[in-house]
Design a protein around this motif. Structure first.
Motif, mmCIF file in Angstrom:
data_model
loop_
_atom_site.group_PDB
_atom_site.id
_atom_site.type_symbol
_atom_site.label_atom_id
_atom_site.label_comp_id
_atom_site.label_asym_id
_atom_site.label_seq_id
_atom_site.Cartn_x
_atom_site.Cartn_y
_atom_site.Cartn_z
ATOM 1 N N GLN A 6 -6.421 -3.563 2.046
ATOM 2 C CA GLN A 6 -5.803 -3.907 3.325
ATOM 3 C C GLN A 6 -6.157 -2.867 4.384
ATOM 4 N N SER A 7 -6.418 -3.340 5.589
ATOM 5 C CA SER A 7 -6.655 -2.440 6.720
ATOM 6 C C SER A 7 -5.333 -2.104 7.376
ATOM 7 N N ARG A 8 -5.299 -0.902 7.961
ATOM 8 C CA ARG A 8 -4.045 -0.470 8.564
ATOM 9 C C ARG A 8 -4.283 0.533 9.681
ATOM 10 N N HIS A 9 -3.251 0.684 10.496
ATOM 11 C CA HIS A 9 -3.199 1.692 11.550
ATOM 12 C C HIS A 9 -2.013 2.588 11.242
ATOM 13 N N ALA A 10 -2.243 3.899 11.170
ATOM 14 C CA ALA A 10 -1.161 4.825 10.834
ATOM 15 C C ALA A 10 -1.179 6.018 11.772
ATOM 16 N N VAL A 11 -0.002 6.423 12.216
ATOM 17 C CA VAL A 11 0.187 7.632 13.016
ATOM 18 C C VAL A 11 1.180 8.522 12.291
ATOM 19 N N MET A 12 0.820 9.788 12.084
ATOM 20 C CA MET A 12 1.785 10.752 11.573
ATOM 21 C C MET A 12 2.188 11.666 12.711
#
Length: 352
Positions: free
Chosen positions: A56-62
């Motif tokens: 799965q593709s995703r966008h993540a911000v920490m």
């Protein structure tokens, strides 16, 4: 059991959302998570066992709150629609029910948060230890705010970072053994059974068993002074059958997808957990990049299948604007980084 700590603190809690920019803006403005560590778009190739067998593709911000505490990893699928929980989560349902945010003054934090847009806040209450309050973010995720004694730096923000999580379990004793083994050394702060007026439940009068486990901050690990204390509250519902918060859903769907601990020696930790019957279910085995950060990451499940992420950080951006990255693999010790160096990360703060 060796008392040598292999965990320094909570690095972050993952929150599955439907709109990363919108969710992050709320957490910046209301709870002070305004310093990004990474903003990454890629495929979660190693997590296929938890994403239906497909990559799965995703966008993540920490993002971090630089007063101290763990961060947030705000996470969104980009090639499928994130699925919400099919029911209203209740204390004791299996999985991460709530994040615990720290505050230097719980009453001041309450007065601030309750006035903010889309902050659904309950009453100021007496908790089993100290005062605090419960609330929900705009996506309906439950959080708790309570006092804490560990701070990286004091600023004008009424709240700090992540101090812990509240986890629903089916058997407190079994879960307690798991978390004690993972966090060793740590202490049981309270173990109480009964009804609790502070709990945000739709059915008052239910009985619960609540156990708070605390790992007090030590000077072990590069980020230990920033991350501070760890508080894990285990809640078992005694009058009903709990439901699984991620039943028939993927890791990455809406809600709290994992709690991530900062690991000091992944090889030793893998052996420690495996020897007690808690094998890693995912292990990158080598350094894995997340935009400008990198590290070895792994997952282990608690006795109810709640996902615990472990990250041994190898590379961290201190000041991305000038290309200053810290290579932790070149350090010969596990002592805390100088405070001035960590404070430099504040120069990347996103201001609204």
């Amino acid at each position: 059991m060796s008392s040598s700590p292999l965990i320094s603190g909570i690095q972050q809690v993952g929150i599955g959302v439907t709109d990363v920019p919108k969710a992050w803006q709320w957490y910046r403005r209301v709870l002070g998570f305004d310093v990004p560590v990474f903003d990454d778009r890629s495929e979660a190739r190693l997590m296929v066992n938890y994403t239906g067998g497909n990559v799965q593709s995703r966008h993540a911000v920490m993002a971090l709150n630089m007063a101290g505490g763990g961060g947030l990893e705000i996470w969104q699928f980009t090639d499928r629609t994130p699925q919400p929980c099919a029911f209203q989560a209740e204390p004791g349902d299996l999985g991460i029910f709530a994040i615990r945010f720290k505050a230097p003054d719980a009453r001041r934090a309450y007065d601030w948060v309750k006035t903010q847009p889309q902050a659904n806040v309950g009453t100021f209450a007496k908790l089993p230890e100290g005062d605090g309050f419960w609330g929900k973010d705009p996506d309906g995720n439950v959080f708790q705010v309570a006092g804490d004694s560990s701070w990286f730096q004091q600023n004008d923000q009424p709240t700090g970072g992540v101090a812990g999580v509240v986890v629903g379990v089916s058997d407190v004793d079994a879960s307690l053994r798991f978390y004690q083994h993972l966090l060793n050394p740590c202490e049981v702060v309270y173990d109480q059974t009964g009804t609790f007026a502070d709990l945000p439940t739709s059915t008052p009068g239910q009985r619960f068993r609540r156990v708070l486990l605390r790992k007090t901050v030590t000077r072990h690990g590069a980020f230990s002074q920033l991350l501070g204390n760890v508080q894990i509250e285990l809640i078992q519902a005694l009058d009903r059958e709990p439901r699984r918060l991620f039943a028939d859903r993927y890791w990455g769907d809406c809600g709290y997808i994992h709690v991530c601990f900062d690991a000091l020696d992944m090889k030793a930790l893998k052996t420690r957990m495996g020897d007690k019957g808690y094998p890693f279910t995912v292990d990158s085995e080598e350094s894995f990049g997340m935009e400008s950060a990198a590290g070895r990451f792994a997952y282990v499940e608690d006795p109810d299948g709640t996902l615990i992420e472990l990250v041994e950080t190898h590379k961290l951006p201190i000041l991305k604007k000038i290309g200053w990255y810290l290579d932790l693999q070149k350090r010969k010790h596990q002592k805390p980084l100088p405070n001035w160096m960590l404070r430099m990360m504040s120069l990347s703060r996103v201001r609204d």
